[in-house]
Design a protein around this motif. Structure first.
Motif, PDB file in Angstrom:
ATOM      1  N   ASN A 218      27.907  -6.408 -19.866  1.00 63.03           N
ATOM      2  CA  ASN A 218      29.332  -6.600 -20.346  1.00 63.03           C
ATOM      3  C   ASN A 218      29.656  -7.413 -21.029  1.00 63.03           C
ATOM      4  N   ILE A 219      29.053  -8.808 -20.814  1.00 61.90           N
ATOM      5  CA  ILE A 219      29.339  -9.993 -21.457  1.00 61.90           C
ATOM      6  C   ILE A 219      29.077  -9.947 -22.962  1.00 61.90           C
ATOM      7  N   ILE A 220      27.822  -9.499 -23.050  1.00 59.89           N
ATOM      8  CA  ILE A 220      27.242  -9.387 -24.458  1.00 59.89           C
ATOM      9  C   ILE A 220      28.106  -8.593 -25.347  1.00 59.89           C
TER      10      ILE A 220
ATOM     11  N   TYR B 154      29.740   1.534 -26.182  1.00 59.17           N
ATOM     12  CA  TYR B 154      28.851   0.671 -25.331  1.00 59.17           C
ATOM     13  C   TYR B 154      27.675   1.680 -25.087  1.00 59.17           C
ATOM     14  N   GLU B 155      27.754   2.938 -25.097  1.00 57.23           N
ATOM     15  CA  GLU B 155      26.542   3.735 -24.809  1.00 57.23           C
ATOM     16  C   GLU B 155      25.588   3.732 -25.872  1.00 57.23           C
ATOM     17  N   LYS B 156      26.239   3.700 -27.123  1.00 59.61           N
ATOM     18  CA  LYS B 156      25.106   3.820 -28.207  1.00 59.61           C
ATOM     19  C   LYS B 156      24.186   2.488 -28.213  1.00 59.61           C
TER      20      LYS B 156
ATOM     21  N   TRP C  10      20.014 -17.160 -23.284  1.00 59.19           N
ATOM     22  CA  TRP C  10      20.841 -16.987 -22.122  1.00 59.19           C
ATOM     23  C   TRP C  10      20.265 -15.786 -21.103  1.00 59.19           C
ATOM     24  N   ALA C  11      20.160 -14.732 -22.132  1.00 58.33           N
ATOM     25  CA  ALA C  11      19.873 -13.410 -21.314  1.00 58.33           C
ATOM     26  C   ALA C  11      18.327 -12.965 -20.795  1.00 58.33           C
TER      27      ALA C  11
ATOM     28  N   VAL D 154      19.999 -12.819 -13.440  1.00 50.79           N
ATOM     29  CA  VAL D 154      21.204 -12.428 -13.854  1.00 50.79           C
ATOM     30  C   VAL D 154      21.289 -10.921 -13.428  1.00 50.79           C
ATOM     31  N   ASP D 155      22.764 -10.490 -13.336  1.00 48.89           N
ATOM     32  CA  ASP D 155      23.112  -9.337 -13.058  1.00 48.89           C
ATOM     33  C   ASP D 155      23.091  -8.496 -14.416  1.00 48.89           C
ATOM     34  N   ILE D 156      22.293  -7.604 -14.255  1.00 55.31           N
ATOM     35  CA  ILE D 156      22.265  -6.805 -15.718  1.00 55.31           C
ATOM     36  C   ILE D 156      23.661  -6.234 -16.213  1.00 55.31           C
TER      37      ILE D 156
END
Length: 211
Positions: free
Chosen positions: A163-165, A140-142, A207-208, A156-158
């Motif tokens: 998380n969704i992506i 996730y961090e990378k 979408w994002a 959108v809530d970033i």
């Protein structure tokens, strides 16, 4: 840990790799419970007794393979992700290309890691729990390090969007792994895989991102 496996580590590299590749392949194809140490030994060209001379139990072999494969994934996958790429979707495509390159080089590493993620075997599940969380956090961090968040739509809530992506691309990877289980990974249609991934990325991007 190194003391426990000293007999194995003292082997010449070619023999080590034969044993590791045979074990990765067997566990990746059949999972922990159904994997056969007899088949691993046969594939590696050694006796079962000699296999257990190096690794005293099936569990010990499996956990060694886990640490071995995670080290490879870190150094030859996560550490090669371009942290200077700020566009999230460009980076995600690069991440898939790195994964494909590693699959070509070491075909069974990613399928083995997928098996460890979903194994329900009581014999190894507790051992893997903290290790899996550490690897997921690293991924996730990378992926999201240094990305340009100004491209996201204001509505959108970033953090939730990220998380969704992350879950979506993880789901795509799991789908591919499930569909190709038991296949020879070097013969897969990687161009088709990349085309399908691009289609999903385009949907997520529309979408994002602000258009």
């Amino acid at each position: 840990m190194l003391v426990i496996f000293s007999k194995f580590l003292n082997l010449e590299n070619e023999k080590q790799q034969r044993i590791l590749n045979a074990a990765l392949k067997e566990f990746a194809r059949k999972g922990y419970d159904d994997a056969s140490t007899i088949e691993i030994a046969k594939e590696a060209g050694i006796s079962k007794g000699l296999l257990f001379h190096y690794f005293h139990t099936k569990r010990q072999l499996f956990l060694y393979l886990y640490d071995y494969s995670m080290k490879i994934i870190k150094t030859e996958y996560f550490d090669l992700i371009n942290i200077n790429e700020r566009d999230l979707f460009t980076k995600l495509r690069q991440v898939l290309l790195l994964k494909i390159e590693l699959i070509h080089k070491l075909p069974w590493v990613f399928q083995f890691s997928a098996i460890t993620t979903y194994t329900s075997s009581e014999e190894v599940r507790n051992d893997l729990e903290s290790k899996k969380q550490e690897m997921e956090s690293m991924g996730y961090e990378k992926i999201f390090e240094n990305i340009d968040e100004s491209k996201f739509q204001k509505r959108v809530d970033i953090e939730k969007t990220k998380n969704i992506i992350f879950w979506a691309i993880g789901g795509f990877a799991n789908k591919i792994i499930e569909e190709t289980k038991g296949s020879e990974l070097t013969e897969l249609d990687y161009d088709g895989m990349l085309e399908e991934f691009d289609a999903y990325l385009e949907i997520l991007k529309k979408w994002a991102y602000t258009q």
